[in-house]
Design a protein around this motif. Structure first.
Motif, PDB file in Angstrom:
ATOM      1  N   LEU A 167       1.681  10.386  -5.409  1.00  0.00           N
ATOM      2  CA  LEU A 167       2.660   9.321  -5.562  1.00  0.00           C
ATOM      3  C   LEU A 167       3.832   9.831  -6.385  1.00  0.00           C
ATOM      4  O   LEU A 167       3.662  10.503  -7.394  1.00  0.00           O
ATOM      5  CB  LEU A 167       2.023   8.118  -6.257  1.00  0.00           C
ATOM      6  CG  LEU A 167       0.987   7.379  -5.414  1.00  0.00           C
ATOM      7  CD1 LEU A 167       0.299   6.333  -6.267  1.00  0.00           C
ATOM      8  CD2 LEU A 167       1.637   6.720  -4.230  1.00  0.00           C
ATOM      9  N   VAL A 168       5.018   9.492  -5.967  1.00  0.00           N
ATOM     10  CA  VAL A 168       6.210   9.899  -6.692  1.00  0.00           C
ATOM     11  C   VAL A 168       7.020   8.665  -7.018  1.00  0.00           C
ATOM     12  O   VAL A 168       6.904   7.638  -6.373  1.00  0.00           O
ATOM     13  CB  VAL A 168       7.070  10.881  -5.857  1.00  0.00           C
ATOM     14  CG1 VAL A 168       6.301  12.156  -5.574  1.00  0.00           C
ATOM     15  CG2 VAL A 168       7.522  10.239  -4.558  1.00  0.00           C
ATOM     16  N   ARG A 169       7.839   8.794  -8.011  1.00  0.00           N
ATOM     17  CA  ARG A 169       8.659   7.663  -8.417  1.00  0.00           C
ATOM     18  C   ARG A 169       9.934   7.603  -7.597  1.00  0.00           C
ATOM     19  O   ARG A 169      10.606   8.604  -7.416  1.00  0.00           O
ATOM     20  CB  ARG A 169       9.003   7.797  -9.898  1.00  0.00           C
ATOM     21  CG  ARG A 169       9.787   6.605 -10.414  1.00  0.00           C
ATOM     22  CD  ARG A 169      10.158   6.792 -11.863  1.00  0.00           C
ATOM     23  NE  ARG A 169      10.951   5.684 -12.334  1.00  0.00           N
ATOM     24  CZ  ARG A 169      11.942   5.806 -13.212  1.00  0.00           C
ATOM     25  NH1 ARG A 169      12.266   6.980 -13.664  1.00  0.00           N
ATOM     26  NH2 ARG A 169      12.593   4.747 -13.608  1.00  0.00           N
ATOM     27  N   ARG A 205       4.248   6.595  -1.990  1.00  0.00           N
ATOM     28  CA  ARG A 205       3.501   7.765  -1.551  1.00  0.00           C
ATOM     29  C   ARG A 205       4.466   8.896  -1.204  1.00  0.00           C
ATOM     30  O   ARG A 205       5.533   8.676  -0.639  1.00  0.00           O
ATOM     31  CB  ARG A 205       2.647   7.415  -0.328  1.00  0.00           C
ATOM     32  CG  ARG A 205       1.591   6.376  -0.629  1.00  0.00           C
ATOM     33  CD  ARG A 205       0.951   5.897   0.644  1.00  0.00           C
ATOM     34  NE  ARG A 205       0.063   6.906   1.213  1.00  0.00           N
ATOM     35  CZ  ARG A 205      -1.240   6.938   0.957  1.00  0.00           C
ATOM     36  NH1 ARG A 205      -1.795   6.079   0.137  1.00  0.00           N
ATOM     37  NH2 ARG A 205      -2.014   7.843   1.535  1.00  0.00           N
ATOM     38  N   ALA A 206       4.077  10.128  -1.522  1.00  0.00           N
ATOM     39  CA  ALA A 206       4.941  11.269  -1.233  1.00  0.00           C
ATOM     40  C   ALA A 206       5.245  11.361   0.244  1.00  0.00           C
ATOM     41  O   ALA A 206       4.363  11.202   1.084  1.00  0.00           O
ATOM     42  CB  ALA A 206       4.250  12.550  -1.686  1.00  0.00           C
ATOM     43  N   GLY A 207       6.506  11.539   0.567  1.00  0.00           N
ATOM     44  CA  GLY A 207       6.912  11.705   1.956  1.00  0.00           C
ATOM     45  C   GLY A 207       7.187  10.383   2.651  1.00  0.00           C
ATOM     46  O   GLY A 207       7.536  10.360   3.814  1.00  0.00           O
ATOM     47  N   ALA A 208       6.994   9.236   1.923  1.00  0.00           N
ATOM     48  CA  ALA A 208       7.229   7.935   2.570  1.00  0.00           C
ATOM     49  C   ALA A 208       8.709   7.691   2.671  1.00  0.00           C
ATOM     50  O   ALA A 208       9.494   8.139   1.854  1.00  0.00           O
ATOM     51  CB  ALA A 208       6.550   6.835   1.761  1.00  0.00           C
ATOM     52  N   TRP A 214       0.822  -1.205   0.000  1.00  0.00           N
ATOM     53  CA  TRP A 214       0.000   0.000   0.000  1.00  0.00           C
ATOM     54  C   TRP A 214       0.861   1.262   0.000  1.00  0.00           C
ATOM     55  O   TRP A 214       0.540   2.251  -0.667  1.00  0.00           O
ATOM     56  CB  TRP A 214      -0.917  -0.004   1.218  1.00  0.00           C
ATOM     57  CG  TRP A 214      -1.746   1.236   1.340  1.00  0.00           C
ATOM     58  CD1 TRP A 214      -2.820   1.613   0.587  1.00  0.00           C
ATOM     59  CD2 TRP A 214      -1.522   2.295   2.289  1.00  0.00           C
ATOM     60  NE1 TRP A 214      -3.300   2.827   1.012  1.00  0.00           N
ATOM     61  CE2 TRP A 214      -2.529   3.279   2.054  1.00  0.00           C
ATOM     62  CE3 TRP A 214      -0.601   2.504   3.327  1.00  0.00           C
ATOM     63  CZ2 TRP A 214      -2.619   4.446   2.798  1.00  0.00           C
ATOM     64  CZ3 TRP A 214      -0.693   3.672   4.073  1.00  0.00           C
ATOM     65  CH2 TRP A 214      -1.688   4.629   3.813  1.00  0.00           C
ATOM     66  N   ARG A 215       1.973   1.199   0.714  1.00  0.00           N
ATOM     67  CA  ARG A 215       2.848   2.361   0.812  1.00  0.00           C
ATOM     68  C   ARG A 215       3.771   2.514  -0.394  1.00  0.00           C
ATOM     69  O   ARG A 215       4.108   3.646  -0.764  1.00  0.00           O
ATOM     70  CB  ARG A 215       3.713   2.250   2.078  1.00  0.00           C
ATOM     71  CG  ARG A 215       2.944   2.309   3.384  1.00  0.00           C
ATOM     72  CD  ARG A 215       2.478   3.711   3.702  1.00  0.00           C
ATOM     73  NE  ARG A 215       3.597   4.619   3.932  1.00  0.00           N
ATOM     74  CZ  ARG A 215       3.462   5.941   4.101  1.00  0.00           C
ATOM     75  NH1 ARG A 215       2.261   6.478   4.039  1.00  0.00           N
ATOM     76  NH2 ARG A 215       4.522   6.698   4.320  1.00  0.00           N
ATOM     77  N   ALA A 216       4.183   1.418  -1.008  1.00  0.00           N
ATOM     78  CA  ALA A 216       5.283   1.491  -1.968  1.00  0.00           C
ATOM     79  C   ALA A 216       4.898   1.197  -3.407  1.00  0.00           C
ATOM     80  O   ALA A 216       5.715   1.395  -4.303  1.00  0.00           O
ATOM     81  CB  ALA A 216       6.398   0.518  -1.546  1.00  0.00           C
TER      82      ALA A 216
END
Length: 332
Positions: A312-314, A329-332, A80-82
């Motif tokens: 979401l960012v790469r 997810r951004a900031g993860a 979910w996070r990645a």
């Protein structure tokens, strides 16, 4: 890292399948007669000094199952996070739900004294959960993200899918045979009571015969699928699982014969179940790779970080590992 962890979860599930098969093969299903406690103790504080006889198999099975459940929780959250692919998130959640249901079925099996329908369903769901972990490991692999060896072969898709389905049905029949005590209903091999076909019948003999006939169907299906791969394709992503599938089914048939000839020797019987699961998983990998072309646009969007969840960012790939990376997810 997500791929490596998912492979670890799949490997742990193989250990769990072996532990479960040992419980059945040793007749230890009710060695610990209560659930979720173990002789009134909390499962995790049950003294090792009491792990004797069948208790070792049943209690060990419960502990391994708990570990796999914990790993699955971590895997589901990590996906979910990645991973930006929404269907992957759903798959992770489904795997988590499956392992919870599997634990509940295991408990019901004990509380209701090993009813055949529940025990068989417990075995059936175990195979589905294992396939989910294998699929997650495949979907997070660098080769899948790079779209290595993608082919558009509709015949291979039909053959490989039908083969995987046939193997799963065969496993279901095998589970029914194990949990109805029909493993030695036909006590000789390759003949049946010294004949090509049994000279008398009952329900156990019918189930056992269905399993033997199913084995022939599975062997034919695997031969057709692997033969098609070797004749029409050169990509290692297809030829390797096709070769492994043939090798595993040879081992599986041998173990099946030895199960009868050794009068269901515990380890032979248990390894027969585990090898069957590996045959199913390998056929699933081959089938999914044959369908890889249908996933291409979705995975491309995931790699580019577009078309999915907001924020979401790469992630940039590791310099030492040029494989495609998953967005997070951004900031993860």
């Amino acid at each position: 890292m997500l791929h490596r962890f998912s492979v670890t979860v799949a490997a742990a599930t193989i250990v769990l399948l072996l532990a479960g098969s040992l419980v059945t093969s040793t007749g230890s299903g009710l060695a610990v007669p209560d659930w979720p406690t173990s002789y009134g103790w909390n499962m995790f504080t049950f003294p090792p000094s009491k792990w004797v006889g069948g208790i070792l198999y049943e209690h060990g099975h419960r502990l391994i199952a708990s570990a796999v459940g914990l790993l699955t929780i971590v895997l589901s959250v990590w996906i979910w996070r990645a991973d930006a692919r929404r269907w992957m998130t759903r798959l992770g959640v489904t795997a988590l739900v499956a392992v919870v249901l599997q634990g509940i079925l295991g408990g019901i099996t004990v509380l209701f004294f090993l009813p055949t329908p529940i025990s068989t369903a417990h075995a059936a769901l175990a195979e589905i959960f294992f396939c989910m972990t294998v699929a997650i490991a495949l979907f997070t692999s660098p080769g899948w993200l790079r779209s290595d060896g993608v082919v558009d072969d509709s015949r291979l898709r039909r053959l490989s899918t039908a083969t995987a389905a046939a193997i799963y049905v065969q496993i279901l029949v095998g589970a029914l045979m194990r949990h109805t005590g029909a493993g030695l209903a036909i006590p000789d091999f390759p003949l049946m009571f010294g004949r090509v076909l049994p000279d008398h019948w009952n329900a156990a003999i019918a189930v056992h015969l269905a399993h033997r006939i199913g084995a022939l169907i599975v062997v034919a299906a695997i031969a057709a699928t692997s033969g098609h791969v070797w004749y029409h394709h050169r990509a290692r992503q297809l030829t390797r699982p096709a070769a492994l599938l043939v090798l595993l089914v040879i081992v599986q048939v041998t173990l099946g014969a030895l199960t009868v000839l050794t009068r269901r020797e515990v380890w032979v019987n248990s390894l027969h179940l585990v090898c069957g699961a590996l045959v199913l998983a390998t056929s699933l990998v081959l089938a999914l790779r044959s369908w890889r072309v249908r996933f291409a646009s979705d995975t491309a969007a995931a790699i580019s970080g577009t078309g999915h969840r907001d924020g979401l960012v790469r992630l940039e790939p590791d310099a030492s590992a040029p494989a495609a990376s998953l967005p997070t997810r951004a900031g993860a």
